[in-house]
Design a protein around this motif. Structure first.
Motif, short mmCIF file in Angstrom:
data_model
loop_
_atom_site.label_atom_id
_atom_site.label_comp_id
_atom_site.label_asym_id
_atom_site.label_seq_id
_atom_site.Cartn_x
_atom_site.Cartn_y
_atom_site.Cartn_z
N LYS A 188 0.81 -1.22 0.00
CA LYS A 188 0.00 0.00 0.00
C LYS A 188 0.85 1.28 0.00
O LYS A 188 0.32 2.37 -0.24
N ASN A 193 0.25 0.19 -9.32
CA ASN A 193 -1.00 -0.57 -9.26
C ASN A 193 -0.77 -1.82 -8.41
O ASN A 193 0.07 -2.66 -8.76
N ARG A 195 -3.29 -3.98 -7.59
CA ARG A 195 -4.47 -4.85 -7.72
C ARG A 195 -4.07 -6.33 -7.69
O ARG A 195 -4.73 -7.15 -7.04
N GLY A 198 -3.38 -7.50 -4.24
CA GLY A 198 -4.60 -7.73 -3.47
C GLY A 198 -5.27 -9.03 -3.84
O GLY A 198 -5.72 -9.79 -2.97
N ILE A 199 -5.35 -9.31 -5.14
CA ILE A 199 -5.99 -10.55 -5.60
C ILE A 199 -5.22 -11.77 -5.10
O ILE A 199 -5.82 -12.73 -4.58
#
Length: 298
Positions: A188, A193, A195, A198-199
Motif C-alpha cells: 500500500k 497498481n 491490484r 490484493g488478488i
C-alpha cells in the motif's frame, strides 16, 4: 532515500512506527511481549530437547509436536525481537531487503503453522476414530509426505509475494504504520497498481481458511467419536483435550483472519496492530502448554 533497480524505484529503508496511538505505553506493552517470547523460547526448546533425548518418544503425534515447536520458535523469533527493538531502542528503520525477508518469513511460517495444526488434527482423528489402524495409516512414508507439504506448500505460495513487492515502484511514502512488515502493508506504500497484490493476497488467505475448514471437519468427526465412547470419564477427558486444542486454534486463527481482512473499520488502528501481534506471539507460548504438558508421554 531511494535506489534505482531495474527501472523501479525502491526505498533504501522503511520506517516501522510500532503501535500507532500507543507510543507512550509501548515500553510497558513490550514487557508483556518479552515475557511471552521468553516463555515461547523456553517451552518450545524444552519440548524439542525432550523429544530428541528420549528415544521412546517416536510416535507420529510427538513428531508433529516437534515440528510445531520448531515453527513456533522460528515464527516468534522472526517477529518479536524486531518489535522489541522498536519499543526499547527506537530501532524503527529497516532495510528494504530485510523488510521483504521478514515479510516472507512471517507469512511462510504462519502458513506452516496452519499446515501442521491441520496435520495434528488428522493425527487426532485417526487416533480416536480408527485407533486399530493408527500405525498402518501414519507410516514413516506418510509422515515424510506430510512434512514436505507442511514446509514446502507455504513456501511455494509465499514466494510470489516477494516478486509482487519487488515489481512495485515506491515514490515518497516509506512509513509503515505497523510493528513488522506485512505484504499488503508494504504494497500500500507503492505508487503503482497493487491490484494483483490484493488478488493474490486474498487467494493465499482463502487457502489459509481452507486449512481451518479441514481442521474443523476433523474435530467434528473427533467429537462425534468421543460422544460414542462408553465411559463417562473417558469422554470428559477426551473433551477436555479437544477443548484445549480448539482453544489454540481459535487463538491462532481468529486474530489472523481479523488481521487479514481488517474487520471493524471503526475500531482504532492500534487495536488491529495489537491483534496482528497477538497471533504471532501468543500461540507459540501456548502450544507447549496445550500440546506438550498435556501430552502424557511428555
Amino acid at each position: 532515500m531511494f535506489y534505482y533497480n531495474s527501472s523501479i524505484f525502491h526505498p533504501t529503508t522503511f520506517f516501522l512506527i510500532g503501535i500507532p496511538g500507543l507510543e507512550e505505553v509501548q515500553a510497558w506493552i513490550s514487557l508483556l511481549f518479552c515475557t511471552v517470547y521468553l516463555k515461547a523460547l523456553l517451552g518450545n526448546a524444552t519440548i524439542l530437547l525432550v523429544v530428541k533425548m528420549e528415544q521412546t518418544l517416536r510416535e507420529p503425534m510427538l513428531y508433529f509436536l516437534a515440528i510445531l515447536s520448531t515453527i513456533d520458535l522460528a515464527l516468534s523469533t522472526t517477529s518479536v525481537p524486531r518489535m522489541l527493538g522498536i519499543f526499547w531502542f527506537d530501532a524503527h528503520e529497516i532495510n528494504f531487503g530485510d523488510c521483504v525477508v521478514q515479510m516472507f518469513l512471517i507469512h511462510a511460517f504462519t502458513g506452516m503453522e496452519a499446515e501442521v495444526l491441520m496435520a495434528m488434527a488428522f493425527d487426532h482423528y485417526v487416533a480416536i476414530c480408527d485407533p486399530l489402524h493408527y500405525k498402518t495409516v501414519l507410516t514413516a512414508r506418510v509422515l515424510v509426505g506430510i512434512t514436505i507439504c507442511v514446509v514446502f506448500r507455504p513456501v511455494l505460495f509465499t514466494l510470489p509475494i516477494v516478486y509482487l513487492i519487488y515489481r512495485l515502484p515506491f515514490c515518497q511514502a516509506h512509513i509503515i504504520a505497523h510493528s513488522y512488515c506485512k505484504h499488503m502493508g508494504v504494497a500500500k506504500l507503492s505508487c503503482g497498481n497493487i491490484r494483483v497484490n490484493g488478488i493474490y493476497g486474498h487467494f493465499v488467505v482463502s487457502l489459509f481458511l481452507l486449512n481451518l475448514v479441514l481442521t474443523g471437519i476433523s474435530y467434528v468427526y473427533i467429537l462425534r467419536a468421543v460422544f460414542r465412547l462408553p465411559s463417562h470419564d473417558t469422554r470428559i477427558k477426551a473433551l477436555n483435550t479437544c477443548g484445549s486444542h480448539v482453544g489454540v486454534l481459535c487463538v491462532f486463527y481468529i486474530p489472523s483472519v481479523f488481521s487479514f481482512h481488517r474487520f471493524g473499520q471503526n475500531i482504532p488502528h492500534y487495536v488491529h496492530i495489537l491483534i496482528a501481534i497477538l497471533y504471532l506471539a501468543i500461540p507459540p507460548s501456548l502450544n507447549p502448554i496445550i500440546y506438550g504438558v498435556r501430552t502424557k508421554q511428555i
